[in-house]
Design an enzyme around this catalytic site. Structure first.
Site, mmCIF file in Angstrom:
data_model
loop_
_atom_site.group_PDB
_atom_site.id
_atom_site.type_symbol
_atom_site.label_atom_id
_atom_site.label_comp_id
_atom_site.label_asym_id
_atom_site.label_seq_id
_atom_site.Cartn_x
_atom_site.Cartn_y
_atom_site.Cartn_z
ATOM 1 N N ASP A 84 0.868 -1.181 0.000
ATOM 2 C CA ASP A 84 0.000 0.000 0.000
ATOM 3 C C ASP A 84 0.904 1.231 0.000
ATOM 4 O OD1 ASP A 84 -2.036 1.870 0.346
ATOM 5 O OD2 ASP A 84 -3.110 0.642 1.820
ATOM 6 N N ASP A 95 -3.402 7.310 -3.145
ATOM 7 C CA ASP A 95 -3.370 6.179 -2.212
ATOM 8 C C ASP A 95 -3.744 4.941 -3.022
ATOM 9 O OD1 ASP A 95 -3.685 4.441 -0.068
ATOM 10 O OD2 ASP A 95 -5.346 5.545 0.869
ATOM 11 N N HIS A 163 -7.744 10.890 5.256
ATOM 12 C CA HIS A 163 -9.087 10.415 5.606
ATOM 13 C C HIS A 163 -9.936 11.639 5.875
ATOM 14 C CE1 HIS A 163 -6.625 6.762 6.589
ATOM 15 N NE2 HIS A 163 -7.515 6.290 5.746
ATOM 16 N N GLU A 188 -11.129 0.752 -1.482
ATOM 17 C CA GLU A 188 -10.184 -0.314 -1.143
ATOM 18 C C GLU A 188 -10.855 -1.552 -0.563
ATOM 19 O OE1 GLU A 188 -7.360 0.732 2.049
ATOM 20 O OE2 GLU A 188 -8.284 2.707 2.102
HETATM 21 MN MN MN Z 1 -6.681 4.178 1.697
HETATM 22 MN MN MN Z 2 -3.927 2.665 1.025
#
Ligand code: MN
Ligand code: MN
Length: 297
Positions: A84, A95, A163, A188
Site C-alpha cells: 500500500d 493512495d 481520511h 479499497e
Molecule cells: Mn486508503
Molecule cells: Mn492505502
C-alpha cells in the site's frame, strides 16, 4: 467541468509507478525493509513525498505493517503480500494498493478484490450513494466465495487529508450519502476466507494530533520535530531518530501517545489467521464519471 489538479495527477502517476516497482520486488526471502526503503526513496526521487509509510502486510496481516528499524522480516515462500503506497505532491494525495500472490495458489483472492474494485469504480459518478458502492463490492467478493472485510473502508480524500470524513464501505449498507463532482475518494476492498479484522499489539505507524498539552524537554522537542517534519501525514517509527541518537525513541513515542500528542495505527490482523487480499485506487469524481489517478499507463 471540474478536473483533478495537476499535482493530484502527478501524485497518482508516482504512486502507480512506485507500487508497480514494489510488487516486482516481492519474491521469497526478500527483506520487507528493503521494499519499504525502495518505495519511500523512489517517491522522493520522482518528486513526491510519502503520504504515509510504505505498508507491506503479509498474509493474515491486513494493513498497517511497515518495517520497524532493523526489521529482519522476509517475504515468505507462499501467501499474499499487500503493498500500500501513499504519495502527496503539495498536499494532493494518491493512495493505492495491490496484492501479490507469491506462489500463485491464492490467485482467486487477488481477483476477488481486483474485480470488486473495478466494478465499484464503474459506479463512480456524482450522486452515487456509498451504500450502492459497498453493496457492489460485497456482491462481487461473495461471488468468489469470500467475505468482504467490514472493519476496513475506503475514504474520501482532501488536500492534506488522507481520511477526509466519508467512509466507503466494503459491505452492503443503506448509507445514502452521495459523492459529488470534484470529490476524490480511495476505494479499497479487502477479502478473506476468515472473519474479522482486529488490532494487534504491534504499532509501527503514528500520526501527529492537533492537541496542545504541556510536554517537557526532549518529548516536547520531538513533538515539534514530528509536527514540522510530517504535519498531518502518518510517519514510521523507523523514520525517527537518525540525527538524535541520544533519544530513546520508543520511550518518547509512548509518552507522546499517553499525552495524545500523537495517535497510533496498530497493525491490523485477521482474527483466525487467514490470509487477506486488498486492491485500492484513488478516484476523482468528475461529471463524466471516474478518473482513476493511480492507474499505471
Ligand atoms: Mn486508503
Ligand atoms: Mn492505502
Amino acid at each position: 467541468m471540474k478536473k483533478p489538479h495537476p499535482s493530484q495527477i502527478k501524485a497518482g502517476k508516482i504512486a502507480a509507478r512506485v507500487l508497480q516497482e514494489a510488487c516486482e520486488m516481492v519474491r521469497p526471502k526478500t527483506k520487507v525493509i528493503s521494499i519499504c526503503a525502495h518505495v519511500e526513496k523512489r517517491i522522493l526521487d520522482l518528486g513526491g513525498r510519502p503520504a504515509f509509510p510504505c505498508n507491506v502486510s503479509i498474509n493474515e496481516t491486513a494493513a498497517h505493517y511497515t518495517s520497524p528499524k532493523d526489521d529482519p522480516t522476509r517475504i515468505p515462500d507462499f501467501g499474499l503480500v499487500k503493498i500500500d503506497v501513499g504519495v502527496h505532491v503539495d498536499g494532493y494525495i494518491a493512495d493505492t494498493a495491490r496484492t501479490v500472490d507469491i506462489d500463485g495458489t491464492l490467485e482467486g483472492m487477488v481477483s476477488a478484490t481486483d474485480d470488486a474494485l473495478a466494478e465499484a469504480i464503474k459506479l463512480i459518478r456524482p450522486g452515487v450513494t456509498l451504500g450502492e458502492i459497498g453493496s457492489r463490492i460485497h456482491h462481487v467478493i461473495k461471488e468468489y466465495g469470500l467475505r468482504p472485510v467490514k472493519e476496513l473502508t475506503g475514504h474520501s480524500i482532501e488536500r492534506y487529508k488522507l481520511h477526509a470524513g466519508k467512509r466507503i464501505p466494503n459491505v452492503k449498507t443503506r448509507d445514502t450519502t452521495t459523492l459529488h463532482s470534484g470529490e476524490t475518494v480511495a476505494i479499497e476492498p479487502f477479502a478473506t476466507a476468515g472473519s474479522h479484522i482486529m488490532d494487534s499489539k504491534s504499532v509501527y505507524i503514528f500520526a501527529n494530533t492537533v492537541r496542545d498539552v504541556a510536554l517537557d524537554g526532549i518529548t516536547e522537542k520531538l513533538r515539534q520535530h514530528l509536527r514540522k517534519r510530517y504535519g498531518p501525514f502518518p510517519f514510521a517509527s523507523r523514520w525517527i531518530g537518525t540525527s538524535h541518537k541520544s533519544v530513546n525513541v520508543p520511550v518518547e513515542l509512548k509518552k507522546l501517545l499517553k499525552a495524545k500528542a500523537i495517535l497510533a495505527f496498530p497493525v491490523l490482523v485477521e482474527k483466525k489467521g487467514r490470509p487477506v487480499s486488498q486492491s485500492e485506487h484513488t478516484i476523482f469524481v468528475s461529471d463524466d464519471g471516474p478518473i482513476v489517478t493511480t492507474r499505471l499507463d
